[in-house]
Design an enzyme around this catalytic site. Structure first.
Site, short mmCIF file in Angstrom:
data_model
loop_
_atom_site.label_atom_id
_atom_site.label_comp_id
_atom_site.label_asym_id
_atom_site.label_seq_id
_atom_site.Cartn_x
_atom_site.Cartn_y
_atom_site.Cartn_z
N HIS A 479 0.83 -1.20 0.00
CA HIS A 479 0.00 0.00 0.00
C HIS A 479 0.87 1.26 0.00
O HIS A 479 0.72 2.13 -0.87
CB HIS A 479 -0.92 -0.02 1.23
CG HIS A 479 -1.81 1.18 1.33
ND1 HIS A 479 -3.14 1.13 1.01
CD2 HIS A 479 -1.57 2.46 1.72
CE1 HIS A 479 -3.68 2.33 1.18
NE2 HIS A 479 -2.74 3.16 1.63
N GLU A 480 1.78 1.34 0.95
CA GLU A 480 2.61 2.54 1.04
C GLU A 480 3.57 2.64 -0.15
O GLU A 480 3.88 3.73 -0.62
CB GLU A 480 3.39 2.55 2.36
CG GLU A 480 2.52 2.54 3.61
CD GLU A 480 1.47 3.64 3.63
OE1 GLU A 480 1.70 4.71 3.02
OE2 GLU A 480 0.41 3.43 4.25
N HIS A 483 1.81 4.36 -2.93
CA HIS A 483 1.90 5.82 -2.81
C HIS A 483 3.26 6.30 -3.31
O HIS A 483 3.36 7.32 -4.00
CB HIS A 483 1.74 6.23 -1.35
CG HIS A 483 0.34 6.25 -0.84
ND1 HIS A 483 -0.69 6.89 -1.50
CD2 HIS A 483 -0.22 5.73 0.30
CE1 HIS A 483 -1.80 6.77 -0.80
NE2 HIS A 483 -1.54 6.06 0.29
N HIS A 486 3.56 6.53 -6.98
CA HIS A 486 2.86 7.72 -7.46
C HIS A 486 3.80 8.93 -7.42
O HIS A 486 3.76 9.79 -8.30
CB HIS A 486 1.64 7.95 -6.58
CG HIS A 486 0.52 8.68 -7.26
ND1 HIS A 486 -0.69 8.92 -6.65
CD2 HIS A 486 0.42 9.26 -8.48
CE1 HIS A 486 -1.48 9.59 -7.47
NE2 HIS A 486 -0.83 9.81 -8.59
#
Length: 690
Positions: A479-480, A483, A486
């Site tokens: 999940h992190e 990010h 991105h």
């Protein structure tokens, strides 16, 4: 004059480090305040130059201003020190840092207000907004964002309302900081100290080893359990000592409601009212109306439609899941047994074992952190061609932190990636991504590459075992890391539109998208090897993982929906909010509840996302983004989960674009259509795939 007397504040000179990374080893506590104050001074000077410019306001002399008068090493000092200080406040704080934060908070809020309420500056911005010449799409987006930031911060208000808005924002800034500090203090103040080994019954060796190490670090005998997730979660799932589970659960769920200086009840009530009054000064009925103007959802009705649709789709299944759990508990304990909140994880684990013969501890041996890192990095390589190389010459702020150089498929430098994995004193719980430098392109065409960081709280290594993760921790890493991709793959002109600078209900999509890989056999095959034998994770175990992935999925969905309902209940208030927080909370999320509620616990006072973070009137974003990520991953499932053509489209249309266009436009460009809820329902087993 000796060297100590001529020492230069490291924030105020060229870093002279690999890729201009932060020289953490040179920074001293006293450097922060000096750099903040000098940064504010430089900001003021820059604004004076803009407002005193006699030329007609243009995009380049008012909106996209680059100061070339100070040479090639000029930088935004206030941004430079703020990013470091903010990270340290979350990842490596102490009492001196917290006191400084309290001192600086009103100063920084006042400075921000001085900028946003500067009439001459706004007049120039407004002139450009109303009279600009031809701009490309990214320039227009930046201009609209800058203009709207002034308007949404009160630039069109009369002087009396501006003064009132300034008061409100300054008070809110102080209270959000106090909220976070209170929560950290309450979290770190509690330990469950066990000296009788019999009270460890049921706990896996990893949990006992970690607790023994925690006790040793505190200089005490026995075992020490904390409210940090890697300690709290295994205890709640495995301990047979019901009274100790209750003690730990109640400590966690009564944080910041005790009669002491860390009580957050009044702070929460005040923050709700401050934000309501701010929004109403700006012409909105509620704070949610204000926030949702710049969200994909658009308005309150669309948020409630999403939450209500999820309740309609999942609640009946969630109620069945809870009944099955109660049945299992009574089967084990007797018909008169009453299931309490501190029992839920324990009997859920028992039921999961009965149905699927799988639990988190069975998977740990296959999820050695070093191998998981290789697997996650390898996934990025297969999808996007990027590679990672650890560089020990890049300074870090704590020995636990690892720093990597990231290279693109053509070998060019792409980013710096920091990873901070383990809990410690002075570190907030949870997991997050941040960045020390955002990607942007200078007017001369130089592409300034980003420095991004992920911070987590994983199970630590012990004296005889490496760090072994649960599947949930692997998902958190993914999940992190989503990010961070991105941020790392960003390729925009303007830093304020780069990477994760997107609307809040879109920012979680790239991160939640990555979680889909956690249960994919082809991905697990790349890194999941037993830490002692080197044997790959068996197919049969992967099959059980996949079979169990929707275990209690409806209950989990209702839990997230309940948080979204609570958030909206606070921020759709039209009149002064004066209700007691605890009973209000229970009513606010009642329609999503599938278990009895306790009246002596409280979520609101520790709900950092909506009180001290950026998710006020936006917590629904996690479910909104889940709809998007399930829909997006369905394309990969159709074309192949490592398909480079699909990944190239995802990178070019979403990850690299940041906030340069409306996120629905970006998503539809990748997907070919707007999303719907069907892919999520199929993934969760609520609906069969047609």
């Amino acid at each position: 004059m000796n060297k100590a007397e001529i020492r230069t504040n490291p924030f105020m000179e060229p870093y002279e480090t690999p890729h201009n990374t932060i020289p953490f080893q040179k920074i001293k506590f006293e450097d922060y305040e000096d750099a903040f104050m000098e940064g504010i001074k430089r900001d003021d000077e820059q604004i004076e130059k803009i407002v005193n410019c006699h030329d007609e306001p243009t995009f380049y002399n008012t909106i996209s201003v680059e100061d070339k008068t100070k040479g090639p090493h000029y930088y935004d000092l206030l941004d430079r020190v703020s990013t470091v200080f903010s990270c340290m406040m979350s990842a490596e704080t102490n009492e001196k840092m917290e006191a400084l934060a309290q001192k600086l908070s009103p100063i920084l809020t006042q400075h921000g207000n001085d900028v946003i309420f500067n009439k001459q500056l706004f007049e120039r911005v407004k002139y450009v907004h109303d009279h600009h010449g031809e701009l490309n799409e990214e320039e227009q987006t930046l201009l609209d964002k800058e203009y709207d930031a002034f308007v949404r911060s009160g630039a069109l208000l009369n002087d009396a309302d501006k003064d009132r808005l300034r008061e409100l924002t300054e008070e809110a800034g102080v209270l959000t900081l106090q909220f976070s500090q209170n929560l950290l203090k309450e979290n770190k103040a509690f330990t469950l100290h066990i000296t009788d080994e019999k009270q460890l019954d049921g706990l896996p060796e990893t949990a006992k080893d970690a607790a023994a190490m925690a006790a040793k670090e505190r200089g005490i005998e026995g075992w020490s359990f904390t409210l940090d997730y890697p300690s709290f979660a295994p205890f709640m799932s495995y301990s047979t000592q019901r009274n100790l589970r209750e003690q730990l659960y109640m400590a966690k769920n009564t944080e910041c409601i005790h009669d002491n200086s860390e009580n957050n009840l009044q702070i929460c009530q005040r923050l709700v009212n401050l934000r309501r009054e701010m929004a109403q000064l700006l012409g909105y009925d509620t704070y949610a109306d204000y926030v949702l103007k710049h969200r994909m959802a658009g308005d309150i009705a669309h948020v409630y439609k999403l939450l209500d649709d999820l309740i309609d789709a999942y609640k009946a299944t969630a109620e069945v899941e809870v009944k099955d759990l109660e049945k299992k508990a009574k089967q084990m304990e007797g018909e008169d047994f009453k299931l309490e909140p501190w029992d839920f994880s324990f009997y859920a684990h028992k039921l999961q074992m009965e149905r699927f013969n799988i639990d988190a501890e069975m998977l740990r041996p296959y999820f050695q952190l070093d191998k998981v890192i290789e697997g996650v990095f390898g996934l990025a390589t297969r999808l996007y061609g990027i590679t990672f190389k650890e560089n020990n010459d890049i300074p870090v702020y704590h020995p636990d932190v690892k720093a990597f150089e990231v290279f693109d498929e053509d070998g060019s430098f792409l980013a710096v990636f920091y990873a901070d994995f383990f809990p410690r004193d002075g570190k907030q719980g949870g997991a997050w991504m941040t960045q020390f430098q955002g990607q942007h392109i200078t007017r001369e065409g130089e592409n300034i590459r980003p420095h991004v960081s992920v911070v987590m709280n994983f199970t630590k290594p012990t004296s005889d075992k490496p760090a072994l993760l649960t599947l949930s921790e692997v998902e958190t890493f993914l999940h992190e890391f989503g990010h961070s991709l991105h941020g790392m793959l960003a390729n925009t002109r303007f830093e304020s539109l780069s990477g994760t600078n997107v609307w809040w209900d879109f920012v979680e999509m790239p991160s939640q998208f990555m979680e889909n890989y956690a249960t994919e056999k082809e991905f697990l095959r790349t890194f999941a090897f037993h830490y002692e034998t080197g044997e790959p994770i068996p197919d049969e175990l992967i099959d059980r993982i996949r079979a169990s992935r929707n275990f209690n999925v409806a209950y989990s969905c209702m839990r997230q929906v309940s948080f979204g309902l609570l958030d909206m209940a606070y921020y759709t208030q039209r009149k002064e909010f004066s209700e007691d927080i605890i009973p209000f909370e229970k009513r606010a999320w009642e329609k999503a509840m599938v278990t009895p509620q306790r009246t002596d616990t409280c979520m609101t006072v520790q709900f950092s996302h909506i009180m001290a973070g950026g998710y006020a009137a936006g917590y629904y974003s996690y479910k909104w983004a889940e709809v998007l990520d399930a829909d997006a991953f369905s394309v990969f499932k159709q074309n192949g989960i490592f398909d480079r053509t699909t990944a190239k489209s995802f990178r070019e249309n979403i990850l690299s674009k940041g906030g340069t266009e409306n996120p629905m436009v970006l998503y539809a460009r990748f997907r070919g259509q707007e999303p719907n809820i069907d892919a999520l329902l199929v993934r969760n087993g609520i609906k069969k795939n047609d």
